[in-house]
Motif scaffolding. Structure first.
Motif, PDB file in Angstrom:
ATOM      1  N   VAL A   4       0.870  -1.183   0.000  1.00 36.04           N
ATOM      2  CA  VAL A   4       0.000   0.000   0.000  1.00 36.04           C
ATOM      3  C   VAL A   4       0.904   1.229   0.000  1.00 36.04           C
ATOM      4  CG1 VAL A   4      -1.722   1.276   1.331  1.00 36.04           C
ATOM      5  CG2 VAL A   4      -1.803  -1.224   1.258  1.00 36.04           C
ATOM      6  N   PRO A   5       0.643   2.174  -0.900  1.00 34.31           N
ATOM      7  CA  PRO A   5       1.521   3.348  -0.957  1.00 34.31           C
ATOM      8  C   PRO A   5       1.434   4.174   0.333  1.00 34.31           C
ATOM      9  CG  PRO A   5      -0.368   3.640  -2.400  1.00 34.31           C
ATOM     10  CD  PRO A   5      -0.429   2.238  -1.884  1.00 34.31           C
ATOM     11  N   PRO A   6       2.524   4.836   0.695  1.00 28.17           N
ATOM     12  CA  PRO A   6       2.499   5.657   1.896  1.00 28.17           C
ATOM     13  C   PRO A   6       1.500   6.807   1.750  1.00 28.17           C
ATOM     14  CG  PRO A   6       4.683   5.701   0.861  1.00 28.17           C
ATOM     15  CD  PRO A   6       3.807   4.840   0.031  1.00 28.17           C
ATOM     16  N   ALA A  47       3.414   4.488  12.733  1.00 25.54           N
ATOM     17  CA  ALA A  47       2.944   3.486  11.764  1.00 25.54           C
ATOM     18  C   ALA A  47       3.691   3.625  10.433  1.00 25.54           C
ATOM     19  CB  ALA A  47       1.437   3.621  11.559  1.00 25.54           C
ATOM     20  N   MET A  48       3.963   4.860  10.027  1.00 27.04           N
ATOM     21  CA  MET A  48       4.714   5.075   8.781  1.00 27.04           C
ATOM     22  C   MET A  48       6.118   4.479   8.902  1.00 27.04           C
ATOM     23  SD  MET A  48       3.236   6.645   6.201  1.00 27.04           S
ATOM     24  CE  MET A  48       4.471   7.615   5.339  1.00 27.04           C
ATOM     25  N   HIS A  49       6.768   4.673  10.046  1.00 24.34           N
ATOM     26  CA  HIS A  49       8.109   4.126  10.241  1.00 24.34           C
ATOM     27  C   HIS A  49       8.102   2.599  10.210  1.00 24.34           C
ATOM     28  CE1 HIS A  49       9.066   8.228  11.771  1.00 24.34           C
ATOM     29  NE2 HIS A  49      10.156   7.975  11.068  1.00 24.34           N
ATOM     30  N   ARG A  50       6.996   2.011  10.646  1.00 24.65           N
ATOM     31  CA  ARG A  50       6.859   0.545  10.598  1.00 24.65           C
ATOM     32  C   ARG A  50       6.350   0.076   9.241  1.00 24.65           C
ATOM     33  NH1 ARG A  50       3.346   0.838  15.289  1.00 24.65           N
ATOM     34  NH2 ARG A  50       1.916  -0.256  13.912  1.00 24.65           N
ATOM     35  N   GLU A  51       6.118   1.036   8.348  1.00 22.89           N
ATOM     36  CA  GLU A  51       5.580   0.779   7.004  1.00 22.89           C
ATOM     37  C   GLU A  51       4.192   0.152   7.047  1.00 22.89           C
ATOM     38  OE1 GLU A  51       8.310  -1.043   4.299  1.00 22.89           O
ATOM     39  OE2 GLU A  51       9.919   0.360   4.823  1.00 22.89           O
ATOM     40  N   ASP A  52       3.447   0.480   8.090  1.00 24.79           N
ATOM     41  CA  ASP A  52       2.039   0.070   8.177  1.00 24.79           C
ATOM     42  C   ASP A  52       1.217   1.228   7.620  1.00 24.79           C
ATOM     43  OD1 ASP A  52      -0.524  -0.760   8.773  1.00 24.79           O
ATOM     44  OD2 ASP A  52      -0.047  -1.370  10.829  1.00 24.79           O
ATOM     45  N   VAL A  54      -1.558   1.303   5.934  1.00 23.94           N
ATOM     46  CA  VAL A  54      -3.015   1.265   6.142  1.00 23.94           C
ATOM     47  C   VAL A  54      -3.356   1.932   7.468  1.00 23.94           C
ATOM     48  CG1 VAL A  54      -5.004  -0.249   6.497  1.00 23.94           C
ATOM     49  CG2 VAL A  54      -3.351  -0.767   4.694  1.00 23.94           C
ATOM     50  N   LEU A  55      -2.654   1.549   8.517  1.00 24.20           N
ATOM     51  CA  LEU A  55      -2.892   2.145   9.829  1.00 24.20           C
ATOM     52  C   LEU A  55      -2.525   3.625   9.824  1.00 24.20           C
ATOM     53  CD1 LEU A  55      -3.717   1.871  12.781  1.00 24.20           C
ATOM     54  CD2 LEU A  55      -1.359   1.163  13.289  1.00 24.20           C
TER      55      LEU A  55
END
Length: 102
Positions: A4-6, A47-52, A54-55
């Motif tokens: 999923v794209p950031p 969440a972005m740092h974890r590459e999640d 969606v969250l």
């Protein structure tokens, strides 16, 4: 999910909404809602740092909603305050007119 794209645009929009809320007076009139928006943005960054992504998107959308609510609460409080001042001014003016007529 890395596929999923950031949600960089959504994060930017949410940050702008927080800035707007601050400018509208949310720190004074809607501190709880503003704090909620900021906390969700912090969680979105994590969440972005974890590459999640969606969250991160979900949290950014929630932060944006909280920030918009904070902005509207602040605007409403300022309007009520201004209306109160206007009513007080009108009352003083009426009292002065009544004194001069008697």
């Amino acid at each position: 999910c890395a596929s999923v794209p950031p949600p960089t645009a959504q994060l930017a929009v949410a940050n702008a909404a927080i800035d707007n809320a601050v400018s509208a007076g949310a720190p004074e009139f809607a501190p709880v809602e503003l704090s909620s928006a900021r906390n969700k943005m912090d969680l979105a960054a994590t969440a972005m740092h974890r590459e999640d992504h969606v969250l991160a998107r979900q949290l950014a959308e929630e932060a944006q909603a909280d920030a918009r609510l904070a902005e509207k609460i602040a605007q409403s409080a300022k309007a009520r305050k201004a209306a109160g001042v206007t009513q007080d001014d009108a009352r003083v003016l009426r009292e002065e007119i009544n004194r001069k007529s008697n």
